[in-house]
Design a protein around this motif. Structure first.
Motif, PDB file in Angstrom:
ATOM      1  N   PHE A 164      -4.852  -2.519  -6.247  1.00 59.57           N
ATOM      2  CA  PHE A 164      -4.531  -1.504  -5.232  1.00 59.57           C
ATOM      3  C   PHE A 164      -3.030  -1.582  -4.902  1.00 59.57           C
ATOM      4  CE2 PHE A 164      -4.658  -0.055  -0.668  1.00 59.57           C
ATOM      5  CZ  PHE A 164      -5.236   1.192  -0.849  1.00 59.57           C
ATOM      6  N   GLY A 165      -2.550  -2.800  -4.674  1.00 62.61           N
ATOM      7  CA  GLY A 165      -1.134  -3.009  -4.354  1.00 62.61           C
ATOM      8  C   GLY A 165      -0.231  -2.525  -5.475  1.00 62.61           C
ATOM      9  N   ARG A 166      -0.624  -2.821  -6.712  1.00 63.94           N
ATOM     10  CA  ARG A 166       0.207  -2.410  -7.847  1.00 63.94           C
ATOM     11  C   ARG A 166       0.224  -0.903  -8.001  1.00 63.94           C
ATOM     12  NH1 ARG A 166       1.246  -6.869 -11.383  1.00 63.94           N
ATOM     13  NH2 ARG A 166       1.079  -5.709 -13.305  1.00 63.94           N
ATOM     14  N   LYS A 167      -0.871  -0.287  -7.628  1.00 63.49           N
ATOM     15  CA  LYS A 167      -0.928   1.171  -7.732  1.00 63.49           C
ATOM     16  C   LYS A 167      -0.075   1.815  -6.626  1.00 63.49           C
ATOM     17  CE  LYS A 167      -3.760   4.870  -8.831  1.00 63.49           C
ATOM     18  NZ  LYS A 167      -4.688   5.235  -9.833  1.00 63.49           N
ATOM     19  N   LEU A 168      -0.168   1.245  -5.407  1.00 66.29           N
ATOM     20  CA  LEU A 168       0.551   1.850  -4.279  1.00 66.29           C
ATOM     21  C   LEU A 168       2.048   1.598  -4.345  1.00 66.29           C
ATOM     22  CD1 LEU A 168      -1.569   1.478  -1.046  1.00 66.29           C
ATOM     23  CD2 LEU A 168      -1.636   3.180  -2.823  1.00 66.29           C
ATOM     24  N   SER A 169       2.440   0.405  -4.753  1.00 61.35           N
ATOM     25  CA  SER A 169       3.888   0.163  -4.822  1.00 61.35           C
ATOM     26  C   SER A 169       4.243  -0.553  -6.115  1.00 61.35           C
ATOM     27  CB  SER A 169       4.379  -0.608  -3.599  1.00 61.35           C
ATOM     28  OG  SER A 169       3.588  -1.728  -3.363  1.00 61.35           O
ATOM     29  N   PRO A 170       4.251   0.224  -7.224  1.00 65.81           N
ATOM     30  CA  PRO A 170       4.477  -0.374  -8.539  1.00 65.81           C
ATOM     31  C   PRO A 170       5.818  -1.113  -8.634  1.00 65.81           C
ATOM     32  CG  PRO A 170       4.184   2.043  -8.714  1.00 65.81           C
ATOM     33  CD  PRO A 170       4.020   1.674  -7.272  1.00 65.81           C
ATOM     34  N   GLU A 171       6.870  -0.593  -8.001  1.00 63.54           N
ATOM     35  CA  GLU A 171       8.186  -1.257  -8.146  1.00 63.54           C
ATOM     36  C   GLU A 171       8.174  -2.626  -7.466  1.00 63.54           C
ATOM     37  OE1 GLU A 171       8.832   2.057  -6.398  1.00 63.54           O
ATOM     38  OE2 GLU A 171       8.461   2.930  -8.368  1.00 63.54           O
ATOM     39  N   GLU A 172       7.663  -2.632  -6.211  1.00 60.37           N
ATOM     40  CA  GLU A 172       7.699  -3.885  -5.463  1.00 60.37           C
ATOM     41  C   GLU A 172       6.818  -4.972  -6.083  1.00 60.37           C
ATOM     42  OE1 GLU A 172       7.101  -4.010  -1.195  1.00 60.37           O
ATOM     43  OE2 GLU A 172       7.890  -1.959  -1.104  1.00 60.37           O
ATOM     44  N   THR A 173       5.738  -4.553  -6.742  1.00 65.13           N
ATOM     45  CA  THR A 173       4.769  -5.555  -7.209  1.00 65.13           C
ATOM     46  C   THR A 173       4.947  -5.926  -8.679  1.00 65.13           C
ATOM     47  OG1 THR A 173       3.234  -3.743  -7.611  1.00 65.13           O
ATOM     48  CG2 THR A 173       2.953  -4.969  -5.550  1.00 65.13           C
ATOM     49  N   ALA A 174       5.803  -5.174  -9.401  1.00 73.73           N
ATOM     50  CA  ALA A 174       5.900  -5.376 -10.851  1.00 73.73           C
ATOM     51  C   ALA A 174       6.183  -6.840 -11.201  1.00 73.73           C
ATOM     52  CB  ALA A 174       6.974  -4.475 -11.433  1.00 73.73           C
ATOM     53  N   ASP A 175       7.097  -7.465 -10.471  1.00 70.57           N
ATOM     54  CA  ASP A 175       7.485  -8.836 -10.823  1.00 70.57           C
ATOM     55  C   ASP A 175       6.804  -9.878  -9.938  1.00 70.57           C
ATOM     56  OD1 ASP A 175       9.205  -7.807 -12.693  1.00 70.57           O
ATOM     57  OD2 ASP A 175      10.815  -7.559 -11.203  1.00 70.57           O
ATOM     58  N   TYR A 176       5.809  -9.459  -9.186  1.00 71.54           N
ATOM     59  CA  TYR A 176       5.178 -10.408  -8.257  1.00 71.54           C
ATOM     60  C   TYR A 176       4.171 -11.253  -9.041  1.00 71.54           C
ATOM     61  CZ  TYR A 176       3.897 -12.075  -3.632  1.00 71.54           C
ATOM     62  OH  TYR A 176       3.708 -12.859  -2.526  1.00 71.54           O
ATOM     63  N   PRO A 177       4.326 -12.565  -9.063  1.00 69.60           N
ATOM     64  CA  PRO A 177       3.404 -13.379  -9.868  1.00 69.60           C
ATOM     65  C   PRO A 177       2.001 -13.424  -9.250  1.00 69.60           C
ATOM     66  CG  PRO A 177       5.357 -14.628  -9.150  1.00 69.60           C
ATOM     67  CD  PRO A 177       5.341 -13.362  -8.365  1.00 69.60           C
ATOM     68  N   ILE A 178       1.016 -13.299 -10.076  1.00 71.10           N
ATOM     69  CA  ILE A 178      -0.369 -13.295  -9.580  1.00 71.10           C
ATOM     70  C   ILE A 178      -0.708 -14.669  -8.968  1.00 71.10           C
ATOM     71  CG2 ILE A 178      -1.456 -13.903 -11.800  1.00 71.10           C
ATOM     72  CD1 ILE A 178      -3.689 -11.834 -10.976  1.00 71.10           C
ATOM     73  N   GLU A 179      -0.084 -15.719  -9.478  1.00 68.35           N
ATOM     74  CA  GLU A 179      -0.344 -17.065  -8.925  1.00 68.35           C
ATOM     75  C   GLU A 179       0.071 -17.125  -7.449  1.00 68.35           C
ATOM     76  OE1 GLU A 179       1.353 -16.462 -11.686  1.00 68.35           O
ATOM     77  OE2 GLU A 179      -0.009 -17.268 -13.216  1.00 68.35           O
ATOM     78  N   THR A 180       1.204 -16.488  -7.136  1.00 70.10           N
ATOM     79  CA  THR A 180       1.699 -16.480  -5.757  1.00 70.10           C
ATOM     80  C   THR A 180       0.764 -15.655  -4.875  1.00 70.10           C
ATOM     81  OG1 THR A 180       3.886 -16.458  -6.750  1.00 70.10           O
ATOM     82  CG2 THR A 180       3.801 -16.113  -4.374  1.00 70.10           C
ATOM     83  N   ALA A 181       0.255 -14.561  -5.451  1.00 76.99           N
ATOM     84  CA  ALA A 181      -0.655 -13.703  -4.684  1.00 76.99           C
ATOM     85  C   ALA A 181      -1.969 -14.435  -4.404  1.00 76.99           C
ATOM     86  CB  ALA A 181      -0.910 -12.402  -5.441  1.00 76.99           C
ATOM     87  N   VAL A 182      -2.476 -15.175  -5.385  1.00 78.50           N
ATOM     88  CA  VAL A 182      -3.712 -15.949  -5.167  1.00 78.50           C
ATOM     89  C   VAL A 182      -3.482 -16.991  -4.081  1.00 78.50           C
ATOM     90  CG1 VAL A 182      -5.268 -17.672  -6.209  1.00 78.50           C
ATOM     91  CG2 VAL A 182      -4.741 -15.577  -7.457  1.00 78.50           C
ATOM     92  N   ASP A 183      -2.339 -17.634  -4.136  1.00 78.61           N
ATOM     93  CA  ASP A 183      -2.008 -18.648  -3.130  1.00 78.61           C
ATOM     94  C   ASP A 183      -1.963 -18.009  -1.734  1.00 78.61           C
ATOM     95  OD1 ASP A 183      -1.064 -21.327  -2.423  1.00 78.61           O
ATOM     96  OD2 ASP A 183       0.788 -20.275  -1.885  1.00 78.61           O
ATOM     97  N   ALA A 184      -1.309 -16.835  -1.648  1.00 74.68           N
ATOM     98  CA  ALA A 184      -1.217 -16.125  -0.357  1.00 74.68           C
ATOM     99  C   ALA A 184      -2.617 -15.745   0.134  1.00 74.68           C
ATOM    100  CB  ALA A 184      -0.352 -14.876  -0.504  1.00 74.68           C
ATOM    101  N   PHE A 185      -3.460 -15.268  -0.788  1.00 77.30           N
ATOM    102  CA  PHE A 185      -4.822 -14.866  -0.430  1.00 77.30           C
ATOM    103  C   PHE A 185      -5.602 -16.073   0.120  1.00 77.30           C
ATOM    104  CE2 PHE A 185      -9.323 -14.082  -1.468  1.00 77.30           C
ATOM    105  CZ  PHE A 185      -9.500 -12.840  -0.886  1.00 77.30           C
ATOM    106  N   CYS A 186      -5.489 -17.202  -0.567  1.00 74.23           N
ATOM    107  CA  CYS A 186      -6.247 -18.378  -0.137  1.00 74.23           C
ATOM    108  C   CYS A 186      -5.742 -18.911   1.199  1.00 74.23           C
ATOM    109  CB  CYS A 186      -6.198 -19.470  -1.200  1.00 74.23           C
ATOM    110  SG  CYS A 186      -7.182 -19.021  -2.645  1.00 74.23           S
ATOM    111  N   LYS A 187      -4.456 -18.713   1.476  1.00 74.96           N
ATOM    112  CA  LYS A 187      -3.911 -19.153   2.771  1.00 74.96           C
ATOM    113  C   LYS A 187      -4.135 -18.100   3.847  1.00 74.96           C
ATOM    114  CE  LYS A 187      -0.362 -22.281   1.114  1.00 74.96           C
ATOM    115  NZ  LYS A 187       0.801 -22.198   0.221  1.00 74.96           N
ATOM    116  N   GLY A 188      -4.680 -16.972   3.475  1.00 71.95           N
ATOM    117  CA  GLY A 188      -4.943 -15.905   4.449  1.00 71.95           C
ATOM    118  C   GLY A 188      -3.732 -15.054   4.751  1.00 71.95           C
ATOM    119  N   LYS A 189      -2.648 -15.268   3.971  1.00 72.15           N
ATOM    120  CA  LYS A 189      -1.387 -14.586   4.286  1.00 72.15           C
ATOM    121  C   LYS A 189      -1.224 -13.292   3.505  1.00 72.15           C
ATOM    122  CE  LYS A 189       1.142 -18.499   6.009  1.00 72.15           C
ATOM    123  NZ  LYS A 189       2.328 -19.326   5.922  1.00 72.15           N
ATOM    124  N   PHE A 190      -2.028 -12.315   3.877  1.00 70.54           N
ATOM    125  CA  PHE A 190      -1.900 -10.973   3.314  1.00 70.54           C
ATOM    126  C   PHE A 190      -2.374 -10.015   4.393  1.00 70.54           C
ATOM    127  CE2 PHE A 190      -6.155 -12.392   2.609  1.00 70.54           C
ATOM    128  CZ  PHE A 190      -6.959 -11.266   2.709  1.00 70.54           C
TER     129      PHE A 190
END
Ligand code: A3P
Length: 314
Positions: A164-190
């Motif tokens: 969903f994030g990649r679809k809504l803001s392709p530029e901002e998310t293009a270089d965002y590592p999925i590992e960092t996103a998983v970490d943020a999700f597990c810490k509740g920081k989204f």
């Protein structure tokens, strides 16, 4: 989607300056308010909603964390509640309108102004929220209104949010590592997080007060849709008579039907989001094509830690 500074009241600005903030996944800045990570606009919306929203005893509130089946439940609840007025036919509102505008988003609508009125809604009023239980307006808790809560396997929620994030803001998310996103999700920081606390609060509320909160899972709804839809209808006070058919509503609201409609393929919501962003795969276990085994394990470990002893499993 996100309000810019010019809409914020001075009161909100003062509040924001006292809150912990961080650069977040999908947003340049997010704030921690009452334990949840939010955009500045949502903080304003929640404060307005908590101060001004008055629930009626007959209201029905759909509560979810984003990507857990909100769109599906909006469609189902709308179709169930209004089935006398709108029997399944070629004129049904869900054939011409995306489910989101049919069911107002409480704290979302309150982002822009404290003067939101839901009095135009047909009774019983149906509204949706992403708020955790502890942040709900007092009148939702103290009135006899009903809450339908839907949750979903965290790996599928994460993957759905990721796309969903990649679809809504392709530029901002293009270089965002999925590992960092998983970490943020597990810490509740989204935005809308943390996930596990959100689910657990409603889970315990549903056990404490089963006439007030109905706990539904995306997975059960997918596996035995008719049984679950009947259970939901019963809970909200519009149970099916023995001779009444549930299959038409189930079919109308299915991923296959809704995702093929012009309004859900080409449409745009008033906030600019393309309606097709809400219809991706609609499957159980779809995370497998996006998450590596090791990232899946990271979520599984957090899941075991958080849900351990609660009686909840995914
Ligand atoms: P996927 O991204 O896994 O496909 P929300 O509505 O809370 O934003 O959740 C979106 C998720 O629900 C997406 O999951 C989307 O495809 C799925 N979805 C939308 N409509 C659905 C429906 N009618 N039936 C089943 N799943 C649906």
């Amino acid at each position: 989607v996100y309000l810019t500074d010019e809409y914020l009241t001075q009161e909100t600005r003062d509040l924001l300056s006292s809150l912990p903030s961080e650069k977040g996944w999908l947003v340049s800045k997010m704030y921690q308010f009452e334990g949840s990570w939010l955009t500045q606009g949502l903080v304003q919306g929640i404060v307005n909603c908590q101060k001004h929203f008055e629930a009626n005893d007959s209201d029905i509130i759909l509560a979810t964390i984003p990507k857990s089946g909100t769109t599906w439940l909006k469609a189902l609840l709308f179709a169930l509640i209004h089935r006398d007025k709108f029997p399944v036919s070629s004129n049904h509102p869900l054939l011409a309108t995306n489910p989101h505008p049919l069911v107002p988003y409480l704290e979302g609508d309150y982002r822009v102004s404290p003067d939101v009125s839901f009095s135009e809604l047909p009774s019983p009023r149906l509204m949706q929220t992403h708020l955790p239980h502890h942040s709900l307006p007092v009148s939702i808790k103290s009135s006899s209104c009903k809450i339908v809560y839907c949750c979903r396997n965290p790996k599928d929620v994460f993957v759905s949010l990721w796309h969903f994030g990649r679809k809504l803001s392709p530029e901002e998310t293009a270089d965002y590592p999925i590992e960092t996103a998983v970490d943020a999700f597990c810490k509740g920081k989204f935005i809308g997080g943390p996930f596990w606390d959100h689910v657990l609060e409603y889970w315990y509320e549903s056990r404490k007060n089963p006439n007030k909160v109905l706990f539904v899972t995306y997975e059960e709804l997918k596996k035995q849709t008719e049984v679950e839809v009947k259970r939901i209808a019963e809970f909200i006070g519009c149970g099916f008579a023995a001779e009444e058919e549930v299959s038409e509503i189930v079919k109308l609201c299915s991923f296959e039907s809704l995702s093929k409609l012009e309004v859900n393929r080409q449409g745009k919501l008033p906030n600019g989001i393309q309606t097709n962003a809400f219809f991706r795969k609609g499957e159980i276990g779809g995370w497998r094509d996006t998450l590596s085994e090791s990232l899946a394990e990271v979520i599984d470990r957090t899941n075991e830690d958080k849900f351990g002893g609660s009686g909840l499993t995914f």
